[in-house]
Design an enzyme around this catalytic site. Structure first.
Site, short mmCIF file in Angstrom:
data_model
loop_
_atom_site.label_atom_id
_atom_site.label_comp_id
_atom_site.label_asym_id
_atom_site.label_seq_id
_atom_site.Cartn_x
_atom_site.Cartn_y
_atom_site.Cartn_z
N ARG A 227 50.37 -16.98 26.10
CA ARG A 227 50.59 -15.58 25.70
C ARG A 227 50.58 -14.63 26.89
NH1 ARG A 227 49.58 -15.21 20.12
NH2 ARG A 227 49.49 -12.96 20.32
N CYS B 55 49.21 -11.49 25.66
CA CYS B 55 47.77 -11.39 25.84
C CYS B 55 47.08 -12.26 24.81
CB CYS B 55 47.23 -9.97 25.73
SG CYS B 55 47.81 -8.88 27.02
N GLU C 229 65.25 -18.76 32.22
CA GLU C 229 63.82 -18.57 31.93
C GLU C 229 62.92 -19.40 32.84
OE1 GLU C 229 62.85 -17.82 27.27
OE2 GLU C 229 63.86 -19.70 27.71
N HIS D 20 88.80 -14.07 30.78
CA HIS D 20 88.73 -12.60 30.81
C HIS D 20 87.63 -12.11 31.75
CE1 HIS D 20 91.65 -12.42 27.64
NE2 HIS D 20 90.91 -13.23 26.89
N TRP E 178 48.97 -10.42 29.76
CA TRP E 178 50.37 -10.18 30.13
C TRP E 178 50.44 -8.68 30.36
CZ3 TRP E 178 54.66 -7.39 28.44
CH2 TRP E 178 55.89 -7.81 28.94
N GLU F 29 72.11 -20.39 24.53
CA GLU F 29 70.75 -20.92 24.57
C GLU F 29 70.54 -21.77 25.83
OE1 GLU F 29 68.07 -20.28 23.30
OE2 GLU F 29 66.82 -22.04 23.47
N ASN G 128 44.82 -6.77 22.97
CA ASN G 128 46.21 -7.21 23.02
C ASN G 128 47.02 -6.15 22.30
OD1 ASN G 128 48.70 -8.47 22.78
ND2 ASN G 128 48.05 -9.74 21.05
N GLY G 129 47.97 -5.53 23.01
CA GLY G 129 48.79 -4.49 22.38
C GLY G 129 48.97 -3.33 23.33
N LYS H 175 54.94 -15.74 25.51
CA LYS H 175 55.33 -16.07 24.15
C LYS H 175 54.64 -15.09 23.23
CE LYS H 175 56.17 -20.57 22.27
NZ LYS H 175 57.50 -20.74 22.83
N LYS I 121 67.74 -20.94 28.65
CA LYS I 121 66.72 -21.92 29.06
C LYS I 121 66.67 -22.02 30.58
CE LYS I 121 64.71 -22.23 26.40
NZ LYS I 121 64.98 -21.51 25.26
C1 G6P Z 1 59.85 -14.51 23.94
C2 G6P Z 1 59.77 -15.99 24.18
C3 G6P Z 1 61.05 -16.67 23.67
C4 G6P Z 1 61.28 -16.32 22.22
C5 G6P Z 1 61.29 -14.82 21.98
C6 G6P Z 1 61.25 -14.48 20.49
O1 G6P Z 1 60.83 -13.94 24.73
O2 G6P Z 1 59.61 -16.26 25.56
O3 G6P Z 1 60.93 -18.07 23.81
O4 G6P Z 1 62.50 -16.86 21.81
O5 G6P Z 1 60.12 -14.23 22.56
O6 G6P Z 1 60.03 -14.92 19.97
P1 G6P Z 1 59.80 -15.32 18.46
O7 G6P Z 1 58.36 -15.74 18.40
O8 G6P Z 1 60.05 -14.07 17.65
O9 G6P Z 1 60.73 -16.39 18.11
#
Ligand code: G6P
Length: 611
Positions: A27, A2, A491, A507, A73, A484, A99-100, A606, A488
């Site tokens: 956000r 948010c 996501e 396994h 969000w 990672e 936000n929260g 994010k 990616k």
């Molecule tokens: C969300 C984002 C990710 C990020 C994660 C941790 O899931 O979409 O890209 O890695 O949060 O966020 P931070 O700000 O703590 O790295």
């Protein structure tokens, strides 16, 4: 999670708010809304992105020099027009953006219902708006006192901006758990979840602390805490260039951020690696260096991509500094009664510096007496302010929801920390230390070379964009890179992908391999090279498709794999920095070709300020 903006001054608020919301859209983008306070309160809000809100307000009255805006969000209530913020209290006295999460909202709602309140939305925020109004009307109080009293009854997290129709020349901002920044201009103030909507107007900002309530008029800001005790606002200067938060000609922020990595890595080690490339200085660790150096155990916590960076950190710290490292998901760590002692060092890794679980994890670690350090990107965010020391990554603002340059900047910091510690603990010889430091300085140029082969990624992506599953394999340092890479892809393209240690393939995942499941293998030259070659053969023997990330000039794997993606040779501990780049590009192009919204993938956000 948010985004919040607010403005009070002499200009028209609408353009400032709408541009601010665009900056904060990373956000959350389930809905967007604004409210302007003129002689009356106007609220415009709708499901969907900020651009939809812009069309929605066309030919409506958007005048007013006081206003608030929100991009959502969703937590409580589905993403629809009614649940969109701002929320108005039942009698129309207050408008709130939030936000929260208000955790005790159900109980508060019940009480308010029994006093005649009705609710238009399913949100916790509307409950808060009504609670403030109830207290305001019942006690015949001023708006700020009503807000303060209401907040003492609230359990949960909030970043709030509130307007009251009876006090039209005022914004009230409050923070607990969710970030809020106030921009200080000439006869005007800005409020936002982070500094990005503010920097084009002013570089002077005040970061609110938990329990702060700011009452803001055009020419005055009064800061108090929830107990009504005056607080002294500290004005900081933000060092953020407006160019950094634009796409600068790239189709997406994600692609721009992938391409920024040579510079962001350089910025992260610049000024920390000595001019002769032989030493590392990390100013944020001076005060704590002795304790860090003598630590018996390091626990690294993070979420998402930051957790993957921590896994790379584990290999680095154990290799160079010979200190045992445990890596924990912040969300698991905080809830499982972990064994932490005063001798432990906890390192929190977070791009945003605001992730709720990571923040809670460090609070727990501090309570138990551990030394707590942070590796964060957003200057002035909560985690750096609550740690005993740490190192900022200098990646610049990361807007794409899928993290790219923040990951490589985090790994750069972890590399510098591990090298410095290893050298000081004498577990790394001076010659090796200097060799590694020198090699680190060459990484930006090596990434440039990978980026030059960009066109190839689109071609490969076109071949596999319709796959339903991908497998990513790596060993040692490249296992976290495989994780990672898989993250990616899922996501941003919504293709199911799993990362696995290559040797674990037999396994379980090997059962899945067929011609329809591409297997991405990180197979650069290291001590496990022969073993990874065998893994590739195992995949090929089952008709699997192999896309291999290899060291430049590798001819062996070229013969076996369906596609090779070359990266320049470097020291193995530094190779996560290079090998992750092809995986970022591959995911990016697959997502683009599938028509996905790369920068704003569905359901994600994010800066996850809720648990
Ligand atoms: C969300 C984002 C990710 C990020 C994660 C941790 O899931 O979409 O890209 O890695 O949060 O966020 P931070 O700000 O703590 O790295």
């Amino acid at each position: 999670m948010c985004g919040i903006v607010g403005y009070i001054g002499s200009k028209e608020a609408y353009p400032i708010l709408i541009n601010g919301l665009k900056r904060l859209e990373y956000r959350g983008y389930d809905s967007a809304g604004i409210s302007l306070l003129d002689n009356q309160i106007k609220i415009y809000k709708c499901q969907g992105k900020v651009s939809r809100l812009e069309s929605f307000v066309t030919s409506r009255d958007i005048s007013g020099s006081v206003g608030i805006g929100h991009t959502r969000w969703a937590t409580h209530g589905e993403p629809n027009d009614v649940n969109a913020h701002p929320h108005r209290s039942m009698n129309g006295k207050f408008v709130v953006i939030h936000n929260g999460i208000i955790e005790n909202y159900a109980r508060l709602k019940e009480k308010l219902s029994s006093r005649g309140y009705t609710f238009a939305s399913e949100t916790d925020t509307e409950v808060l708006a009504n609670l403030i109004e109830y207290i305001y009307l019942k006690g015949k109080l001023s708006a700020d006192i009503a807000v303060r009293l209401a907040l003492t009854k609230v359990i949960g997290a909030y970043g709030l901006v509130i307007m009251c129709v009876d006090e039209p020349d005022k914004l009230i901002a409050a923070r607990k758990g969710s970030p809020l920044v106030i921009g200080v201009g000439e006869g005007e103030y800005f409020v936002a979840s982070d500094a990005t909507p503010i920097v084009e107007h002013t570089k002077s900002v005040i970061y609110l602390n938990d329990d702060d309530v700011a009452v803001i008029s055009r020419d005055e800001l009064v800061l108090k805490n929830l107990k009504n005790v005056p607080q002294t606002p500290v004005v900081h200067t933000v060092d953020l260039d407006i160019g950094e938060i634009d796409k600068n000609g790239f189709d997406h922020f994600m692609l721009k951020e992938i391409f920024e990595q040579p510079r962001s890595i350089l910025d992260t080690f610049r000024g920390r690696v000595s001019g002769d490339k032989k030493e590392i200085h990390l100013g944020g660790l001076y005060q704590v260096m002795n304790r860090l150096q003598e630590s018996q155990r390091i626990i690294m916590v993070g979420c998402g991509t930051s957790w993957h960076a921590a896994l790379v950190g584990e290999y680095l710290f154990e290799d160079f500094a010979r200190i045992p490292v445990e890596v924990e998901y912040a969300s698991e760590f905080r809830y499982r009664n972990p064994l932490i002692t005063k001798k432990d060092v906890v390192i929190a890794i977070s791009q945003s510096g605001e992730t709720a679980d990571t923040l809670a994890a460090i609070r727990l670690a501090r309570e138990k007496g551990a030394l707590v350090l942070g590796i964060c990107n957003v200057v002035g965010s909560s985690i750096p302010r609550e740690t005993n020391g740490g190192v900022y990554t200098h990646a610049g603002p990361e807007i794409g929801v899928a993290s790219t340059k923040a990951f490589t900047a985090q790994v750069t910091v972890l590399t510098m920390m591990a090298l410095l510690l290893g050298y000081r603990r004498k577990t790394l010889s001076k010659a090796n230390y200097q060799r590694m430091v020198n090699e680190l300085t060459l990484i930006p140029e090596k990434i440039e070379r990978i980026l030059e082969t960009n066109g190839k990624y689109r071609d490969i992506a076109a071949l596999y964009k319709d796959a339903n599953n991908f497998l990513y394999l790596g060993r040692g340092y490249f296992f976290p890179v495989a994780l990672e890479g898989a993250l990616k892809l899922k996501e941003i393209s919504y293709i199911h992908a799993e990362g696995y240690p290559a040797a674990e393939m037999k396994h379980g995942p090997i059962a899945l391999i067929d011609k329809n499941m591409p297997v991405v293998v990180i197979a650069t030259k290291d001590k496990s090279y022969d073993k990874i070659v065998s893994n590739i053969q195992e995949v090929k023997a089952r008709n699997g498709v192999v896309i291999a990330v290899v060291t430049e000039g590798d001819t062996v794997i070229r013969e076996m794999a369906d596609h090779v993606l070359e990266v320049p040779s470097t020291e193995v501990p530094l190779a996560p920095l290079t090998t992750v780049v092809p995986l970022q590009l591959l995911s990016y192009y697959i997502a683009v070709l599938r028509g996905c919204n790369v920068d704003q993938p569905r359901n994600l956000a994010k800066s996850v300020t809720v648990e």
